[in-house]
Design a protein around this motif. Structure first.
Motif, mmCIF file in Angstrom:
data_model
loop_
_atom_site.group_PDB
_atom_site.id
_atom_site.type_symbol
_atom_site.label_atom_id
_atom_site.label_comp_id
_atom_site.label_asym_id
_atom_site.label_seq_id
_atom_site.Cartn_x
_atom_site.Cartn_y
_atom_site.Cartn_z
ATOM 1 N N ALA A 112 -5.655 6.706 1.328
ATOM 2 C CA ALA A 112 -5.394 7.898 2.145
ATOM 3 C C ALA A 112 -5.036 7.465 3.560
ATOM 4 O O ALA A 112 -5.581 6.488 4.076
ATOM 5 C CB ALA A 112 -6.625 8.794 2.173
ATOM 6 N N LEU A 113 -4.119 8.213 4.153
ATOM 7 C CA LEU A 113 -3.749 7.969 5.542
ATOM 8 C C LEU A 113 -4.251 9.156 6.362
ATOM 9 O O LEU A 113 -3.888 10.302 6.081
ATOM 10 C CB LEU A 113 -2.224 7.841 5.644
ATOM 11 C CG LEU A 113 -1.636 7.551 7.017
ATOM 12 C CD1 LEU A 113 -2.215 6.272 7.611
ATOM 13 C CD2 LEU A 113 -0.112 7.443 6.929
ATOM 14 N N VAL A 114 -5.101 8.875 7.344
ATOM 15 C CA VAL A 114 -5.669 9.928 8.190
ATOM 16 C C VAL A 114 -5.206 9.677 9.622
ATOM 17 O O VAL A 114 -5.349 8.565 10.139
ATOM 18 C CB VAL A 114 -7.211 9.914 8.145
ATOM 19 C CG1 VAL A 114 -7.780 10.973 9.081
ATOM 20 C CG2 VAL A 114 -7.700 10.121 6.721
ATOM 21 N N ILE A 115 -4.633 10.710 10.235
ATOM 22 C CA ILE A 115 -4.092 10.564 11.588
ATOM 23 C C ILE A 115 -4.699 11.627 12.497
ATOM 24 O O ILE A 115 -4.797 12.792 12.114
ATOM 25 C CB ILE A 115 -2.549 10.722 11.554
ATOM 26 C CG1 ILE A 115 -1.927 9.575 10.729
ATOM 27 C CG2 ILE A 115 -1.974 10.745 12.973
ATOM 28 C CD1 ILE A 115 -0.421 9.716 10.507
ATOM 29 N N GLY A 116 -5.116 11.200 13.692
ATOM 30 C CA GLY A 116 -5.510 12.148 14.738
ATOM 31 C C GLY A 116 -4.504 11.986 15.867
ATOM 32 O O GLY A 116 -4.325 10.875 16.375
ATOM 33 N N SER A 117 -3.812 13.060 16.241
ATOM 34 C CA SER A 117 -2.726 12.935 17.220
ATOM 35 C C SER A 117 -2.714 14.158 18.125
ATOM 36 O O SER A 117 -2.656 15.286 17.637
ATOM 37 C CB SER A 117 -1.394 12.833 16.465
ATOM 38 O OG SER A 117 -0.324 12.678 17.369
ATOM 39 N N ASP A 118 -2.800 13.930 19.439
ATOM 40 C CA ASP A 118 -2.892 15.089 20.340
ATOM 41 C C ASP A 118 -2.409 14.809 21.749
ATOM 42 O O ASP A 118 -2.441 13.670 22.215
ATOM 43 C CB ASP A 118 -4.356 15.548 20.455
ATOM 44 C CG ASP A 118 -4.740 16.517 19.349
ATOM 45 O OD1 ASP A 118 -4.094 17.575 19.255
ATOM 46 O OD2 ASP A 118 -5.656 16.197 18.572
ATOM 47 N N ILE A 119 -2.018 15.914 22.393
ATOM 48 C CA ILE A 119 -1.731 15.911 23.824
ATOM 49 C C ILE A 119 -2.739 16.868 24.450
ATOM 50 O O ILE A 119 -2.773 18.045 24.097
ATOM 51 C CB ILE A 119 -0.290 16.392 24.101
ATOM 52 C CG1 ILE A 119 0.707 15.435 23.429
ATOM 53 C CG2 ILE A 119 -0.041 16.500 25.612
ATOM 54 C CD1 ILE A 119 2.154 15.889 23.480
ATOM 55 N N ALA A 141 -4.328 6.166 13.785
ATOM 56 C CA ALA A 141 -4.112 6.303 12.334
ATOM 57 C C ALA A 141 -5.093 5.397 11.609
ATOM 58 O O ALA A 141 -5.403 4.304 12.088
ATOM 59 C CB ALA A 141 -2.680 5.920 11.983
ATOM 60 N N MET A 142 -5.588 5.865 10.458
ATOM 61 C CA MET A 142 -6.564 5.073 9.692
ATOM 62 C C MET A 142 -6.175 5.058 8.226
ATOM 63 O O MET A 142 -5.878 6.108 7.646
ATOM 64 C CB MET A 142 -7.962 5.702 9.820
ATOM 65 C CG MET A 142 -8.482 5.675 11.248
ATOM 66 S SD MET A 142 -10.082 6.466 11.413
ATOM 67 C CE MET A 142 -9.602 8.172 11.702
ATOM 68 N N LEU A 143 -6.180 3.875 7.664
ATOM 69 C CA LEU A 143 -5.927 3.735 6.236
ATOM 70 C C LEU A 143 -7.281 3.649 5.534
ATOM 71 O O LEU A 143 -8.089 2.761 5.846
ATOM 72 C CB LEU A 143 -5.113 2.461 5.983
ATOM 73 C CG LEU A 143 -4.590 2.300 4.569
ATOM 74 C CD1 LEU A 143 -3.547 3.380 4.242
ATOM 75 C CD2 LEU A 143 -3.959 0.911 4.400
ATOM 76 N N VAL A 144 -7.534 4.608 4.636
ATOM 77 C CA VAL A 144 -8.827 4.669 3.953
ATOM 78 C C VAL A 144 -8.638 4.173 2.525
ATOM 79 O O VAL A 144 -7.729 4.626 1.820
ATOM 80 C CB VAL A 144 -9.378 6.117 3.970
ATOM 81 C CG1 VAL A 144 -10.694 6.197 3.214
ATOM 82 C CG2 VAL A 144 -9.551 6.582 5.416
ATOM 83 N N ASN A 183 0.805 -1.232 0.000
ATOM 84 C CA ASN A 183 0.000 0.000 0.000
ATOM 85 C C ASN A 183 0.838 1.282 0.000
ATOM 86 O O ASN A 183 0.350 2.350 -0.303
ATOM 87 C CB ASN A 183 -0.980 0.008 1.187
ATOM 88 C CG ASN A 183 -0.300 -0.051 2.536
ATOM 89 O OD1 ASN A 183 0.834 0.399 2.677
ATOM 90 N ND2 ASN A 183 -0.990 -0.600 3.538
ATOM 91 N N ARG A 184 2.122 1.148 0.367
ATOM 92 C CA ARG A 184 3.000 2.315 0.520
ATOM 93 C C ARG A 184 2.972 3.252 -0.703
ATOM 94 O O ARG A 184 2.879 4.469 -0.572
ATOM 95 C CB ARG A 184 4.413 1.798 0.742
ATOM 96 C CG ARG A 184 5.406 2.774 1.241
ATOM 97 C CD ARG A 184 6.682 2.037 1.550
ATOM 98 N NE ARG A 184 6.643 1.375 2.837
ATOM 99 C CZ ARG A 184 6.832 1.999 3.992
ATOM 100 N NH1 ARG A 184 7.080 3.276 4.019
ATOM 101 N NH2 ARG A 184 6.774 1.352 5.129
ATOM 102 N N ASP A 185 3.030 2.661 -1.900
ATOM 103 C CA ASP A 185 3.109 3.487 -3.118
ATOM 104 C C ASP A 185 1.776 4.114 -3.503
ATOM 105 O O ASP A 185 1.733 5.013 -4.344
ATOM 106 C CB ASP A 185 3.614 2.644 -4.293
ATOM 107 C CG ASP A 185 5.050 2.211 -4.065
ATOM 108 O OD1 ASP A 185 5.727 2.863 -3.250
ATOM 109 O OD2 ASP A 185 5.463 1.216 -4.683
#
Ligand code: HMG
Length: 394
Positions: A133-140, A159-162, A68-70
């Motif tokens: 698509a790679l969707v990331i939610g990241s928080d402190i 992280a979610m791979l769509v 999926n990387r490419d």
């Protein structure tokens, strides 16, 4: 019809946490208020070596493979703990993951940011079904020592791979949105901690839930009976329960019990990690999928996203055949079990220690952080990240 949805999900939370009974005792509060009234047992505390970039990369590592990387050509980071006012954290993430030439950008709307990313990814993959698509939610989440919000802090990333024909869950096209300019929670540029009108924010959350749910029922022919489970944005685990209770009377008694049981399963990870803002709804979803024994392919799950300020969206997903093969329950159990508990003094010191803001060189102590990807130092106002594992193969 082409179906678009989440193919796989990844989770990261830092290696240190605070026990909330200990926090209650230190603050002179009855521990039941935190564990029952708020519904939290522990909260993740990020060391200086973890920020929204490193946590996002650490969450995404398991999603990538040679195949999926490419094809990942959209990379969205939803965060309200951004490290820069101009450059997108997504560009550091792209490099650290060994990806190339993606539409990489950062998006902000409080805890709704990852949902904004997910909906953008849905539209993008609908238009380009051979792409991912790679969707990331990241928080402190930081409210400050001895504030009412202190017990609702946390840190982590999802992280979610769509993709088209996803193996985990298909997203359905009907969603409902409610948004309005509301001052319930915000963080001005000059502040490291959020400001919250606590009670007001919980009222807005419930009001926004009721509006999006009512719109959903009115614009589709579905009722609560069409749902196997409902997942909520979880600033603390009592919050989603308060919202769920407002619509439970629409269900039969047997279904009420089922929905409450699924709700409890969806809160197990958040109880130990705390509020991770953009990732919180998806942390709840992962907890449900990995901890429930009652789910089957074809089940419909409702998802309620809320970002202060405020915007809410209600959307739905259908579990796919063999969805279990896309989960990593044992890995996530290990991630939580291996964490180190902090003392109150260690927590307060960690909370107050800051990176230099004058351009001076600073080496970060990495001895407490076994994570694959870390922030190692600051140099001339730059953050220097390092990949400490072979897991990442560009
Ligand atoms: P507080 O005012 O200290 O708590 O702060 P409280 O007095 O309202 O008590 C909380 C609950 O504990 C109550 O239950 C008490 O009865 C109960 P409830 O009536 O709510 O069901 N309680 C006890 N229970 C058992 N034994 C006892 C006991 N004592 C009391 N002895 C507050 C609570 C959540 C307001 C505070 O922590 C805060 O300000 N948090 C930050 C804001 C927040 O999380 N808001 C949530 C909605 S907004 C949102 O979700 C968006 C957000 O994620 C940000 C974004 O979008 O980016 C925050």
């Amino acid at each position: 019809m082409m179906q678009i949805g989440i193919d796989k999900m990844g989770l990261f939370t830092p290696n240190t946490y605070l026990d909330l009974v200990m926090l209650a005792n230190a603050r002179g509060v009855d521990p039941d208020k935190f564990t029952i009234g708020i519904g939290q047992d522990q909260m993740a505390i990020a060391p200086l070596s973890q920020d929204s970039v490193t946590m996002g990369v650490n969450a995404a590592l398991d999603l990538l493979d040679g195949e999926n990387r490419d094809n990942i050509s959209l990379l969205v980071l939803g965060t309200e703990s951004g490290i820069d006012q101009s450059k997108a954290g997504a560009l550091y993430i792209q490099r650290l993951l060994g990806l190339q030439n993606a539409r990489a950008f950062e998006i902000k709307e409080a805890c709704y940011g990852a949902t904004a990313g997910l909906m953008t990814a849905y539209d993008y993959v609908t238009a380009h079904p051979d792409q991912k698509a790679l969707v990331i939610g990241s928080d402190i989440a930081r409210y400050g020592l001895e504030t009412p919000g202190e017990v609702t802090q946390g840190a982590g990333a999802v992280a979610m791979l769509v993709s088209a024909q996803p193996r985990l869950m298909v997203l359905e096209p009907q969603t409902t949105v409610h948004s309005a300019d509301v001052q319930d929670f915000w963080r001005p540029n000059y502040s490291k901690e959020a400001f919250a009108r606590g009670k007001y924010s919980t009222e807005q959350y419930i009001d926004f839930f009721q509006k999006t749910w009512a719109d959903y029922r009115n614009t589709t022919d579905r009722t609560i009976a069409d749902f196997k489970a409902l997942c909520f944005h979880l600033p603390y685990t009592k919050m989603g329960l308060k919202a769920l209770r407002t619509i439970l009377p629409e269900a039969t008694e047997a279904q009420q019990a089922d929905l409450l049981a699924r709700y409890q399963e969806s809160t197990l990870y958040s109880r130990q990690i705390g509020n991770i803002y953009t990732g919180s709804l998806y942390l709840g979803l992962m907890s449900l999928l990995e901890q429930s024994q009652q789910l089957q392919a074809g089940d419909r799950i409702g998802l309620f996203s809320y970002g202060s300020g405020a915007i809410s969206e209600f959307f739905t997903a259908i579990l796919q055949p063999n969805f279990e093969t896309q989960l990593a329950a044992q890995k996530h159990a290990d991630l939580l079990a291996k964490r180190q508990q902090l003392t109150m003094a260690e927590y307060e010191t960690q909370f107050q220690t800051e990176l230099p803001e004058d351009g001076s060189a600073f080496e970060i102590d990495l001895t407490v952080d076994p994570s694959p990807v870390v922030l190692t130092r600051m140099k001339e106002h730059e953050r220097i990240y390092e990949v400490l594992t072979q897991a990442v193969k560009p």
